[in-house]
Design an enzyme around this catalytic site. Structure first.
Site, PDB file in Angstrom:
ATOM      1  N   LEU A 114       1.228  -1.279  -0.238  1.00  0.00           N
ATOM      2  CA  LEU A 114      -0.080  -0.126  -0.010  1.00  0.00           C
ATOM      3  C   LEU A 114       0.477   1.407   0.009  1.00  0.00           C
ATOM      4  O   LEU A 114       0.044   2.094  -0.448  1.00  0.00           O
ATOM      5  CB  LEU A 114      -1.368   0.117   1.404  1.00  0.00           C
ATOM      6  CG  LEU A 114      -1.924  -0.837   1.405  1.00  0.00           C
ATOM      7  CD1 LEU A 114      -3.230  -1.050   2.142  1.00  0.00           C
ATOM      8  CD2 LEU A 114      -2.768  -1.499  -0.155  1.00  0.00           C
ATOM      9  N   GLN A 115       2.388   1.203   0.016  1.00  0.00           N
ATOM     10  CA  GLN A 115       2.706   2.188   0.002  1.00  0.00           C
ATOM     11  C   GLN A 115       3.832   2.414  -1.242  1.00  0.00           C
ATOM     12  O   GLN A 115       3.533   3.863  -1.353  1.00  0.00           O
ATOM     13  CB  GLN A 115       4.621   2.372   0.362  1.00  0.00           C
ATOM     14  CG  GLN A 115       5.465   2.704   0.662  1.00  0.00           C
ATOM     15  CD  GLN A 115       6.619   2.109  -0.993  1.00  0.00           C
ATOM     16  OE1 GLN A 115       5.772   1.147  -0.972  1.00  0.00           O
ATOM     17  NE2 GLN A 115       8.153   2.508  -0.879  1.00  0.00           N
ATOM     18  N   ARG A 116       2.772   2.035  -1.924  1.00  0.00           N
ATOM     19  CA  ARG A 116       3.151   2.373  -3.841  1.00  0.00           C
ATOM     20  C   ARG A 116       2.137   1.486  -4.455  1.00  0.00           C
ATOM     21  O   ARG A 116       1.798   2.201  -5.731  1.00  0.00           O
ATOM     22  CB  ARG A 116       4.347   2.280  -3.937  1.00  0.00           C
ATOM     23  CG  ARG A 116       4.032   1.028  -4.255  1.00  0.00           C
ATOM     24  CD  ARG A 116       6.006  -0.305  -4.291  1.00  0.00           C
ATOM     25  NE  ARG A 116       5.924  -1.656  -4.455  1.00  0.00           N
ATOM     26  CZ  ARG A 116       5.462  -2.237  -3.543  1.00  0.00           C
ATOM     27  NH1 ARG A 116       5.641  -1.556  -2.037  1.00  0.00           N
ATOM     28  NH2 ARG A 116       5.747  -3.527  -3.701  1.00  0.00           N
TER      29      ARG A 116
ATOM     30  N   CYS B 214      18.239  -6.692  -9.360  1.00  0.00           N
ATOM     31  CA  CYS B 214      17.689  -6.436 -10.770  1.00  0.00           C
ATOM     32  C   CYS B 214      16.212  -5.380 -10.664  1.00  0.00           C
ATOM     33  O   CYS B 214      15.675  -4.993 -11.800  1.00  0.00           O
ATOM     34  CB  CYS B 214      17.760  -5.755 -11.989  1.00  0.00           C
ATOM     35  SG  CYS B 214      19.525  -6.206 -12.451  1.00  0.00           S
TER      36      CYS B 214
ATOM     37  N   ASP C 273       6.786  -7.126 -12.297  1.00  0.00           N
ATOM     38  CA  ASP C 273       7.935  -7.297 -12.157  1.00  0.00           C
ATOM     39  C   ASP C 273       9.352  -7.920 -11.889  1.00  0.00           C
ATOM     40  O   ASP C 273      10.098  -7.888 -11.132  1.00  0.00           O
ATOM     41  CB  ASP C 273       7.537  -6.430  -9.980  1.00  0.00           C
ATOM     42  CG  ASP C 273       6.854  -8.323  -9.751  1.00  0.00           C
ATOM     43  OD1 ASP C 273       6.320  -8.926 -10.589  1.00  0.00           O
ATOM     44  OD2 ASP C 273       6.170  -7.901  -9.161  1.00  0.00           O
TER      45      ASP C 273
ATOM     46  N   CYS D  63      12.898  -9.257 -33.203  1.00  0.00           N
ATOM     47  CA  CYS D  63      12.214  -8.334 -33.689  1.00  0.00           C
ATOM     48  C   CYS D  63      13.175  -8.666 -35.309  1.00  0.00           C
ATOM     49  O   CYS D  63      13.382  -7.589 -36.103  1.00  0.00           O
ATOM     50  CB  CYS D  63      11.621  -7.169 -33.602  1.00  0.00           C
ATOM     51  SG  CYS D  63      13.363  -5.682 -33.574  1.00  0.00           S
TER      52      CYS D  63
END
Lengths: 249, 66
Positions: A69-71, A186, A128, A246
């Protein structure tokens, strides 16, 4: 035709000649898929629903935890423990009851993602993990679906828009997934909560620009954001002829 | 020699390779992409690829959080 209620709700859009009733109708008729209902997906979903995107798919298999909930501002203290897609849908539906929300409470993989992205006009990568980012890139490129890459960690973020067959893809720049022992550094660390608000909002802006057909998209350049230095930097990106995603197009 | 790294002018020793530059900057090679004059340098070439005076280098980290 926009209804009287729509004309009032979107009046500040309609005052923009670049958007106008035509642009607003395009938004209403559009379908956007947001993969990840976390730090990036929360602000992106809130703004896209507010902007009048007609159909939004939200894919996430996780449940809301207190440390989110902080973000992750689309969720709140009353939806702890709920599926993130359900928690987000509740808030988003209250924001704009006309928006059709498609809840996809599953983790996406190579098998289910290609047919899913085909049903949308634009995809937001709000995941994420790096593995997910490479997978979304490869599948959106192979299926020809435009998407916005976004990533955040600590105080830094990055974003780039990819138009398959037209502009360089994520893999043109980053080539290969880093070795597993380097990935966690990362992906998982502290994050200043406001940071995904900046990047996720930029991704939403790209979706709206693409749908309405205005402005210059963030293609052929990766935008990086350093929150502590409060600096944006553009890294030019060219199509990599050897790109495994690609390069043969 | 003088090069540009992420838009900032830096001095490097002559004959410096991409790998040596990353070591000097204390950056783990596996966690970044390196662009040299707008072309991606394959990781396999980091050790051999020598930099030239005036080169424009962009170093971009993998950022996987969301």
């Amino acid at each position: 035709m926009l209804t009287a209620e729509e004309q009032e709700r979107y009046s500040r859009h309609l005052m923009l000649p670049e958007v106008g009733p035509e642009g607003q109708e395009r938004l209403r008729d559009s379908r956007v898929l947001i993969i990840g209902a976390g730090g990036l997906g929360s602000p992106a979903a809130l703004y896209l629903v507010a902007a009048g995107v007609g159909t939004i798919g939200i894919a996430d298999g996780d449940r809301v935890e207190l440390s989110n909930l902080q973000r992750q501002v689309v969720h709140d203290s009353t939806t702890l423990g709920q599926l993130k897609v359900a928690s987000a849908a509740k808030r988003l539906q209250a924001l704009n009851p006309a928006c059709r929300l498609e809840q996809i409470p599953v983790m996406l993989d190579q098998n289910n993602l290609p047919s899913l992205v085909q049903r949308y006009d634009f995809v937001l990568d709000a995941t994420d993990t790096l593995a997910a980012k490479f997978m979304i890139n490869d599948i959106c490129v192979s299926q020809g679906i435009p998407f916005s890459h976004g990533g955040i960690l600590r105080f830094s973020g990055q974003t780039m828009t990819v138009l398959p067959g037209v502009s360089p893809c994520y893999r043109c720049l980053f080539a290969e997934l880093p070795p597993e022992e380097d990935r966690e550094a990362c992906e998982r660390d502290g994050v200043l909560g406001i940071l995904p608000g900046v990047i996720g909002t930029l991704q939403a802006a790209e979706a709206v620009k693409f749908i309405v057909g205005i402005g210059t998209l963030l293609t052929s350049r990766l935008l990086t954001f350093d929150l502590l230095g409060m600096r944006f930097r553009e890294v030019p990106v060219a199509v990599n002829p050897g790109c495994s995603s690609c390069g043969n197009r | 020699m003088q090069v540009s790294i992420n838009g900032e002018i830096r001095q490097l020793v002559d004959g410096c390779t991409v790998r040596q530059m990353l070591e000097e900057l204390q950056i783990k090679a596996t966690r970044v992409a390196v662009e040299l004059n707008l072309e991606i340098v394959p990781k396999a070439d980091f050790a051999e690829r020598t930099l030239q005076d005036g080169d424009k280098i962009e170093i971009v980290h993998f950022v996987g959080g969301g």
